[in-house]
Write a protein that holds these residues in place. Structure first.
Motif, PDB file in Angstrom:
ATOM      1  N   PRO A 188       4.394 -13.062 -27.353  1.00  0.00           N
ATOM      2  CA  PRO A 188       3.594 -14.278 -27.508  1.00  0.00           C
ATOM      3  C   PRO A 188       3.607 -14.725 -28.976  1.00  0.00           C
ATOM      4  CG  PRO A 188       2.409 -12.643 -26.219  1.00  0.00           C
ATOM      5  CD  PRO A 188       3.599 -11.962 -26.798  1.00  0.00           C
TER       6      PRO A 188
ATOM      7  N   TYR B 108      -5.086 -17.637 -23.717  1.00  0.00           N
ATOM      8  CA  TYR B 108      -3.785 -18.308 -23.732  1.00  0.00           C
ATOM      9  C   TYR B 108      -2.982 -17.938 -22.492  1.00  0.00           C
ATOM     10  CZ  TYR B 108      -4.885 -19.178 -28.633  1.00  0.00           C
ATOM     11  OH  TYR B 108      -5.492 -19.584 -29.804  1.00  0.00           O
TER      12      TYR B 108
ATOM     13  N   TYR C 105       0.983 -18.393 -20.827  1.00  0.00           N
ATOM     14  CA  TYR C 105       2.373 -18.732 -21.121  1.00  0.00           C
ATOM     15  C   TYR C 105       3.179 -18.696 -19.836  1.00  0.00           C
ATOM     16  CZ  TYR C 105       0.653 -17.370 -25.727  1.00  0.00           C
ATOM     17  OH  TYR C 105      -0.090 -17.254 -26.879  1.00  0.00           O
TER      18      TYR C 105
ATOM     19  N   LEU D 185      10.544 -19.769 -22.585  1.00  0.00           N
ATOM     20  CA  LEU D 185       9.168 -20.262 -22.584  1.00  0.00           C
ATOM     21  C   LEU D 185       9.188 -21.738 -22.240  1.00  0.00           C
ATOM     22  CD1 LEU D 185       6.142 -19.825 -23.140  1.00  0.00           C
ATOM     23  CD2 LEU D 185       6.592 -20.401 -25.539  1.00  0.00           C
TER      24      LEU D 185
ATOM     25  N   GLN E 108       2.831 -23.657 -22.402  1.00  0.00           N
ATOM     26  CA  GLN E 108       1.698 -22.784 -22.699  1.00  0.00           C
ATOM     27  C   GLN E 108       0.433 -23.624 -22.778  1.00  0.00           C
ATOM     28  OE1 GLN E 108       2.001 -20.938 -26.554  1.00  0.00           O
ATOM     29  NE2 GLN E 108       2.934 -22.729 -27.478  1.00  0.00           N
TER      30      GLN E 108
END
Length: 1206
Positions: free
Chosen positions: A522, A545, A547, A558, A561
């Motif tokens: 992260p 958070y 993701y 990724l 997020q």
């Protein structure tokens, strides 16, 4: 002759029962169903039924007929047929008709039921479907006639010319067999002999010829009778033989070429023919009685004999010269269960059917086992709960789901059976790995991606990788994975890759090389909190958070997020409905205790739902059951909240809540067959599945599961790996919603059981049959109270006891030579050393060799069921009641026994004892005893006092500070009280002959007043209080009924009468009622109009049933549904359902009323769609005062909900 349905038009119509509120459950309306079908075997036979090339085994279990195919692999169940009547006789025969091609015809089945219905059945196979058709049927009951005390008997002529029935004393019934007849008609023939012991047909006779064993004042004799079917009379007596052995019990007809008959006695076996007979001494039979036989060869040269002690013998007729009579030889083969029937299958395999224990499939070996001295080997065992003498419902694990503990079997087959509903796990392997924190099954470089060859197990600060193969589990290293970190998550993903999630991030590893290809962390080196994935998508959280990553070949990308306002507590990204990818991710939140739906790929919030309460969610799962999408959320206190998820509108509806445990729960998905289910890991492990678009929660037969993962390895296919605090269990899952039975062998007869929660023990009353070796009584001066007799094998295969109080005795062994449970106790005490009431000489001493029933109170640990203490009662002292209770203000829980001193020279017991025990420090101590002038048949705690039924009286005792029983009052108005139940100030008494009476305790006067009574002469076996005005009872002719006391009646006379408002012929003898349930029901479980709990009952045939109250509206609907089903479902034997279920006693027949036959209703689910539509045509149900039409789907849903009550 009485026709099959003759009673149905002339039934007595009972009093109609109506309630003001038809929508609420009322005890006047009951749904009764078999939770476990009968298991005791009453008859069996072998023949060629499905084809002349097949060998079939037919088994009769009360009203159930089982048809098996004998295969090289074992027995294969082909069909199970319910008969509208208890099967009393089962015979197979080959009809005289020959097919056009000259082939031998198939065998047919002849059945006789307890209500004298007869039928001939044929098996027809069409396109892999097996049907049982009724070739002929009828009813052969007489309006008058004394039924045979020895029971019904049916024999069939070897040439299939007629069937002879022995039903009534002084006559036989003859049914001529004609191929064209579809109705079986019988004519009566008078016989001079009243005491007929056995009848059979002789082989090789030109006319049907009966051979009869009968008894008169001079002994037992053989007579033969030639039967003329044309003249309908006995035409002559071809030959006879007077004064055979006085204890002769059985005739075995011998087929051609030998012909004649074998007469089996207690000490001799004779082979007899018209002009000669041969007799041998058979002293080996003298210790027991032969009760069944089976021919082995078609020429009649070998026969199997089975006796009451469970021994099997081989009887041989060996002919040494053509004109000489054969020699008789008898050889002991070995010991099995106590047989009710035996049949020889093929290749040395024998089926032994038992009603007192588990039936068996045994192999006959050519050589004797040098240790057991037996020629028999058990191949398969078939569990039998019958006869159920007593039972209790307990919740040992305090999980809201009862377990039923039954006293089952008799003599050496006696046992306790622990029965529970739910999902069974069959254990295959165990791995000792304590303190597991997580577990996942992976496929690493396997030839088949569906095969798991690696088990990932994580701990607080490390991870271990186990290679699963064969019986050995090896620890391996995977270079790309971290083994010194705790793993949060692991899974196979696309492109033959594997991920491992730790606090540091997500590691992507190639399967073939096991090397790391990417380590994703992260941003800002935030620590990972949670992770979840599917093959193409990964979701990771770190505090608030979230993701979202996608899986590529060699990379994790990724995509998006987001930051939520609170920390994420659980997350799931499972695709719905078989999709490859998920369109949403579900998250559960800390702080505000909410559930949220985030859209993918944006992670935008599309729905938010508060869970309610202040306990955080701990696990979440998106799942699809029967095309309905659900979101399941497990809360930290063991509750499960679930919603229906609408993927189009992306919102949650139909919120429901159910308790699945007391501790935080983890939800994991697994497949059972082709169906996806959910496993809830907790202190109450539960399987969640769907039935008829409704979620069902079934308990698993494990105490605790903290983690679970599917494991489909080559060594353990389609299995589950289940972790608890001690290690990992690998096992397969059984059929869902099935009764699971655990057996605790006792080796002696269990009679009563009571549970004592405070000491975590069971009290079990048992008796074993001992043999007196020394008629001189031992007063116990050399015995040590609390010591255990050291059992040692005696020369006769029994166990010889030490010098204990009582008579020098020889203990009988349990099944397969096991020591009886009463002789395995850690501590033992004896009544002769503790009682001051029973003195030497109160009953005559036994003779040497005489059998004595020795009663014991066993204290058994609730979890292991090992015997902690055994208290042996006095010789001839029978324990006939047992309870566990507290008395008055005394905090100590007591086991209390009621006994009777049985003197063989007296008609009834004149002396008995109430004995009070406490269990402390692993020992049972007698606290008090009280002598009574009679047998203490029932004991019951009543307002802190002790209520006892003593012969025909009911007595109430105070428990004094000096720990003594002091009589307060008595009630006299019974013939013999056999049952007693209490509720508040009311006591219900069940009488042997005078049905039941309701007593009320008058506190101020300190006595009992009879306020109502049932004046019908019912001989009761057990009773139960349903509520203040309704009372359930079972009687000796296999009927059950409900009586109503109308407190609101206008006259005192009406208020004092208990009227039967519901009645039903169960067709089985009920020994015990027990309030409770075997099914864990959530707040939403169960159909509308059904009570939350019912009454379980246990029967002689091993059936466990449930009777539960329903509403008037539901009763009316199910009555109409039953009526339609009885017309659509053709009964085997063409017996009317209304005739079968009508209340039937010696003096009267009443129409079934107030009960719904659940076994019939639940047959709806087995109908074809066309039949279902026929049944449901214009079918309506009253709901809230309105008639609502019920279609097939609605009826199916209702019936399935009813089926889940058990």
């Amino acid at each position: 002759m009485l026709e099959t349905g003759m009673y149905t038009d002339d039934l007595v119509q009972g009093q109609e029962f109506k309630v003001s509120n038809q929508s609420q459950p009322s005890p006047g309306y009951n749904y009764i169903v078999s939770a476990h079908k009968p298991t005791a075997v009453y008859a069996c036979a072998t023949g060629q039924l499905t084809s002349t090339n097949d060998l079939n085994l037919v088994i009769a279990r009360n009203n159930v007929l089982e048809l098996h195919l004998v295969t090289p692999e074992g027995l294969k169940l082909l069909k199970e047929i319910s008969i509208y009547g208890k099967i009393t006789c089962l015979e197979l025969f080959t009809p005289r008709s020959v097919s056009p091609l000259g082939d031998k015809p198939k065998d047919l089945i002849f059945l006789l039921t307890d209500r004298h219905n007869v039928m001939i059945l044929e098996c027809l196979c069409n396109d892999d479907q097996l049907d049982i058709i009724t070739r002929a049927h009828g009813n052969v009951a007489d309006t008058n006639g004394k039924e045979c005390e020895s029971g019904m008997q049916a024999v069939i002529d070897p040439e299939a010319r007629c069937i002879v029935l022995r039903l009534y004393e002084g006559l036989v019934k003859v049914i001529p067999l004609e191929e064209s007849n579809t109705e079986l008609l019988a004519f009566n023939l008078r016989v001079d002999e009243l005491q007929v012991c056995d009848i059979q047909f002789l082989h090789g006779c030109s006319s049907p010829t009966l051979i009869k064993l009968h008894q008169d004042g001079n002994g037992r004799h053989i007579r033969t009778h030639t039967l003329s079917l044309r003249e309908k009379e006995f035409s002559k007596v071809p030959w006879k033989l007077d004064n055979v052995e006085a204890e002769a019990v059985m005739i075995i007809p011998v087929p051609e070429p030998l012909c004649g008959a074998i007469v089996v006695g207690q000490e001799t076996i004779s082979y007899i023919k018209p002009d000669s007979h041969v007799t041998i001494a058979a002293g080996i039979l003298s210790t027991s009685t032969v009760i069944c036989y089976a021919p082995v060869d078609r020429d009649g040269s070998r026969y199997l004999l089975g006796d009451l002690s469970g021994r099997l013998f081989m009887l041989l007729l060996e002919k040494t010269a053509p004109d000489a009579d054969p020699d008789i030889k008898l050889e002991l083969l070995g010991e099995v269960c106590t047989p009710e029937c035996i049949t020889y299958l093929d290749n040395g395999v024998i089926y032994v059917g038992s009603r007192l224990g588990d039936s068996r499939l045994v192999r006959l070996n050519k050589t004797q086992d040098p240790v057991t001295k037996s020629f028999l080997t058990t191949m398969q065992t078939f569990p039998n709960l019958g006869p159920i003498a007593h039972m209790t419902v307990v919740d040992l694990e305090r999980q809201g789901q009862g377990q039923l503990i039954t006293c089952s079997g008799a003599f050496k087959e006696g046992s306790l059976r622990i029965i529970r509903n739910g999902v069974g796990i069959q254990e295959l392997a165990c791995i000792e790995l304590p303190k597991i924190r997580g577990m996942w099954g992976l496929s690493i470089a396997a030839s088949d991606a569906s095969i798991h060859n690696t088990l990932v197990v994580t701990f607080h600060s490390s991870t271990r990788f186990l290679k699963v193969g064969g019986d050995i589990v090896d620890e391996i290293r995977i270079p790309g994975f971290l083994n010194k970190k705790m793993t949060f998550y692991a899974a196979n993903v696309n492109f033959h890759q594997v991920i491992q999630v730790t606090r540091c991030g997500v590691r992507l590893v190639k399967e073939d090389t096991c090397k790391l290809v990417q380590h994703w962390c992260p941003p800002d080196d935030r620590p990972v909190s949670l992770a979840t994935s599917n093959p193409g998508q990964v979701v990771v959280t770190s505090g608030p958070y979230v993701y979202y990553l996608t899986v590529a070949d060699g990379a994790l990308n990724l995509v998006s997020q987001c930051q939520l306002e609170h920390e994420v507590a659980c997350v799931d990204v499972s695709p719905l409905g078989g999709a490859d990818e998920a369109s949403v991710v579900g998250v559960g939140m800390w702080t505000d205790i909410t559930t949220r739906i985030l859209a993918l790929p944006s992670l935008n919030e599309v729905y938010k739902e508060p869970l309610g309460g202040d306990i955080i969610p701990r696990s979440m799962l998106l799942a699809t059951f029967e095309d309905v999408h659900y979101l399941l959320v497990a809360v930290g206190d063991g509750q499960l909240v679930y919603y229906v998820y609408n993927p189009k509108q992306r919102h949650l509806t139909d919120r429901k809540r159910v308790v699945v445990g007391m501790l935080p729960t983890q939800l994991r998905r697994f497949n059972s067959g082709s169906v996806s289910n959910v496993f809830a890991c907790s202190d109450r492990p539960t399987v969640i599945y769907s039935s008829n678009h409704k979620l069902v929660f079934s308990k698993v037969n494990l105490k605790e599961v903290t983690h679970m993962c599917p494991l489909n390895s080559e060594a353990y296919p389609n299995s589950l790996a289940l972790a608890n605090g001690e290690g990992v269990t690998i096992g397969t899952i059984d059929e869902i919603q099935k009764l699971h039975i655990r057996t605790v062998p006792l080796g002696e007869t269990p009679r009563y059981i009571a549970y004592q929660e405070e000491t975590e023990t069971f009290g079990v009353v048992t008796f074993r049959v001992d043999v007196c070796e020394d008629p001189n009584i031992n007063t116990g001066s050399t015995a040590v109270v609390g010591s255990t007799p050291a059992p040692a094998r005696g020369p006769s295969g029994a166990v010889s006891g030490a010098n204990v109080p009582g008579y020098g005795i020889q203990y009988g062994l349990g099944l397969d030579g096991a020591t009886p449970a009463s002789l395995t106790a850690h501590n033992t005490s004896y009544a002769l050393t503790t009682t001051s009431i029973i003195k030497t000489g109160i009953v005559p001493p036994p003779e040497r060799g005489q059998e004595i029933e020795t009663y014991n109170l066993l204290i058994m640990a609730q979890n292991t069921f090992e015997v902690i203490h055994c208290h042996a009662f006095c010789p001839h002292e029978y324990v006939i009641s047992l309870i566990s209770t507290k008395l008055r203000d005394d905090p100590v829980p007591y086991y209390i026994c009621g006994t009777a001193i049985v003197n063989p020279e007296e008609s009834e017991a004149k002396v008995g004892r109430i004995v009070i025990f406490s269990f402390t420090d692993s020992k049972l101590v007698q606290v008090a005893e009280k002598e009574m002038k009679g047998a203490i048949t029932v004991l019951q705690e009543f307002q802190g006092k002790l209520l006892a039924a003593v012969n025909n009286t009911v007595r109430l005792f105070e428990w004094t500070q000096e720990k003594e029983l002091q009589l307060e009052c008595s009630h006299f108005n019974n013939i013999y009280a056999v049952a007693m139940k209490k509720k508040g100030d009311f006591v219900l008494i069940g009488d042997l002959m005078r049905s039941m009476a309701l007593l009320q305790y008058k506190t101020l006067e300190g006595n009992f007043e009879e306020i109502a009574r049932d004046y019908e002469p019912n001989w009761l076996t057990c009773i139960e209080i349903l509520d203040d005005e309704f009372f359930l009872a079972a009687e000796h002719l296999n009927n059950i009924f409900v009586c109503h006391k109308d407190s609101g009646a206008s006259t005192e006379e009406e208020r004092q009468q208990m009227v039967d408002v519901a009645r039903y012929h169960l067709g089985d003898f009920v020994n015990v009622f027990c309030p409770g349930s075997l099914v864990m029901r959530g707040e939403e479980a169960g159909p509308l109009g059904v009570a939350q709990s019912g009454v379980l009952f246990g029967t002689v045939s091993g059936c466990i049933g449930l009777s539960i109250s329903i509403s008037g509206d539901l009763y009316n609907f199910l009555t109409e549904l039953s009526s339609r089903l009885s017309k659509v479902i053709k009964s085997v034997g063409k017996i009317n359902h209304s005739f079968y279920r009508s209340f039937h006693s010696d003096k009267r027949v009443k129409k079934m009323q107030g009960f719904i036959d659940g076994d019939l209703v639940e047959n709806f689910m087995d109908l074809s769609k066309d039949k279902m539509e026929e049944v449901c045509s214009k079918l309506t149900m009253n709901v809230n005062g309105q008639a609502v039409e019920m279609n097939v789907n609605e009826v199916m849903k209702l019936v399935e909900e009813l089926s889940r009550l058990h």
